[in-house]
Enzyme design. Structure first.
Site, mmCIF file in Angstrom:
data_model
loop_
_atom_site.group_PDB
_atom_site.id
_atom_site.type_symbol
_atom_site.label_atom_id
_atom_site.label_comp_id
_atom_site.label_asym_id
_atom_site.label_seq_id
_atom_site.Cartn_x
_atom_site.Cartn_y
_atom_site.Cartn_z
ATOM 1 N N ASP A 58 5.469 -41.506 17.041
ATOM 2 C CA ASP A 58 5.686 -42.875 16.602
ATOM 3 C C ASP A 58 6.319 -43.596 17.799
ATOM 4 O OD1 ASP A 58 6.192 -45.146 14.860
ATOM 5 O OD2 ASP A 58 8.291 -44.499 14.899
ATOM 6 N N ASP A 106 8.231 -47.202 17.803
ATOM 7 C CA ASP A 106 9.513 -47.870 17.526
ATOM 8 C C ASP A 106 10.496 -46.895 16.875
ATOM 9 O OD1 ASP A 106 8.683 -50.516 18.332
ATOM 10 O OD2 ASP A 106 7.551 -50.676 16.479
ATOM 11 N N ARG A 122 3.615 -55.625 9.941
ATOM 12 C CA ARG A 122 4.321 -56.914 10.048
ATOM 13 C C ARG A 122 4.234 -57.707 8.736
ATOM 14 N NH1 ARG A 122 2.038 -60.263 14.837
ATOM 15 N NH2 ARG A 122 2.375 -58.234 15.809
ATOM 16 N N SER A 150 2.551 -50.757 15.091
ATOM 17 C CA SER A 150 2.810 -52.005 15.804
ATOM 18 C C SER A 150 1.617 -52.519 16.611
ATOM 19 C CB SER A 150 3.987 -51.823 16.755
ATOM 20 O OG SER A 150 4.146 -52.988 17.539
ATOM 21 N N ASP A 200 10.494 -41.586 12.819
ATOM 22 C CA ASP A 200 11.856 -41.972 12.416
ATOM 23 C C ASP A 200 11.852 -42.754 11.098
ATOM 24 O OD1 ASP A 200 10.744 -44.411 13.446
ATOM 25 O OD2 ASP A 200 12.788 -45.195 13.503
HETATM 26 C C1 BG6 Z 1 6.440 -50.375 13.354
HETATM 27 C C2 BG6 Z 1 7.866 -50.769 13.028
HETATM 28 O O1 BG6 Z 1 6.435 -49.515 14.447
HETATM 29 O O2 BG6 Z 1 5.666 -51.528 13.646
HETATM 30 C C3 BG6 Z 1 7.872 -51.775 11.900
HETATM 31 O O3 BG6 Z 1 8.605 -49.613 12.647
HETATM 32 C C4 BG6 Z 1 6.988 -52.967 12.258
HETATM 33 O O4 BG6 Z 1 9.190 -52.177 11.639
HETATM 34 C C5 BG6 Z 1 5.587 -52.483 12.589
HETATM 35 O O5 BG6 Z 1 6.937 -53.887 11.177
HETATM 36 C C6 BG6 Z 1 4.660 -53.618 13.018
HETATM 37 O O6 BG6 Z 1 5.105 -54.115 14.251
HETATM 38 P P1 BG6 Z 1 4.506 -55.361 15.013
HETATM 39 O O7 BG6 Z 1 5.024 -55.171 16.418
HETATM 40 O O8 BG6 Z 1 3.018 -55.259 14.940
HETATM 41 O O9 BG6 Z 1 5.022 -56.569 14.349
HETATM 42 MG MG MG Z 2 9.399 -45.864 13.915
#
Ligand code: BG6
Ligand code: MG
Length: 211
Positions: A9, A11, A49, A116, A170
């Protein structure tokens, strides 16, 4: 090590963008008059998101159109990317850096599996833009964690079956996604005690001691 590949992962595992997510969502929530704190922020780990936005809006008393919601998500992301812009290779911890190098040296295939859409930008910022053998992220999936799609895609990209890969997560949503996809999971951070995980890590370097 009994695995041939590791899917990380991003973030909260490879780097600490959690604080930036929190600050950007907090700014939006305050503007909208919606209560939001770090505990609530933990519910957003791993989820997309737009799903994160829905979780935040649940605590408010107004309903919004899809267009308004899209604008809110964009507003948060603009602030989030400004904060990400401060990141550099110095934000890659020694723990993660030495572990990635050691695992690569041991011949493992290494991938990212993240919800993300900012994954390429973040990897570039921290100096890992071309490090991983594969990157599956929010730009190439239709279902976010806890659906296993992103991990299945990452495994496919490194040409390994789920049983040959370990997922490092996490987020509880991420542990659930890994298990649903048939992967063993090493949990850390907020999800460290998740009973569905096969391993419970305090830091990423503990991967180097696994047999
Ligand atoms: C994940 C995070 O990695 O990405 C989430 O843990 C987040 O909190 C998700 O909402 C989407 O991220 P992004 O950068 O596309 O807004
Ligand atoms: Mg994470």
């Amino acid at each position: 090590m009994k695995y041939q590949g590791i899917i990380f992962d991003l973030d909260g595992v490879i780097c600490s963008t959690d604080e930036y997510h929190y600050r950007a969502w907090k700014a939006l929530a305050e503007r909208l008059g919606i209560p939001f704190d770090r505990e609530r922020n933990n519910l957003l780990r791993g989820v997309s998101r737009m799903q994160s936005l829905e979780i935040i809006l649940e605590k408010g008393d107004k309903t919004y159109t899809d267009e308004e919601k899209a604008a809110f998500a964009e507003e948060k992301n603009t602030l989030y990317r400004q904060l990400l812009g401060q990141m550099s290779a110095a934000d890659l911890s020694d723990d993660v850096k030495t572990t990635l190098t050691a695992l690569r040296g041991a011949g493992l295939r290494l991938a990212v599996g993240s919800s993300s859409k900012n994954t390429p930008f973040i990897l570039e910022r921290i100096g890992l833009g071309s490090f991983f053998d594969a990157v599956a992220d929010g730009n190439c999936i239709t279902h976010s964690k806890p659906h296993p799609e992103v991990f299945l895609k990452a495994a496919e990209m490194i040409e390994l079956p789920p049983a040959a890969c370990l997922v490092v997560e996490d987020a509880h949503a991420g542990v659930e996604a890994a298990v649903a996809g048939g992967f063993d999971c090493a949990a850390m951070g907020d999800a460290k005690e998740d009973p569905r995980a096969a391993y419970h890590l305090t830091q990423v370097s503990e991967l180097g001691f696994m047999s």
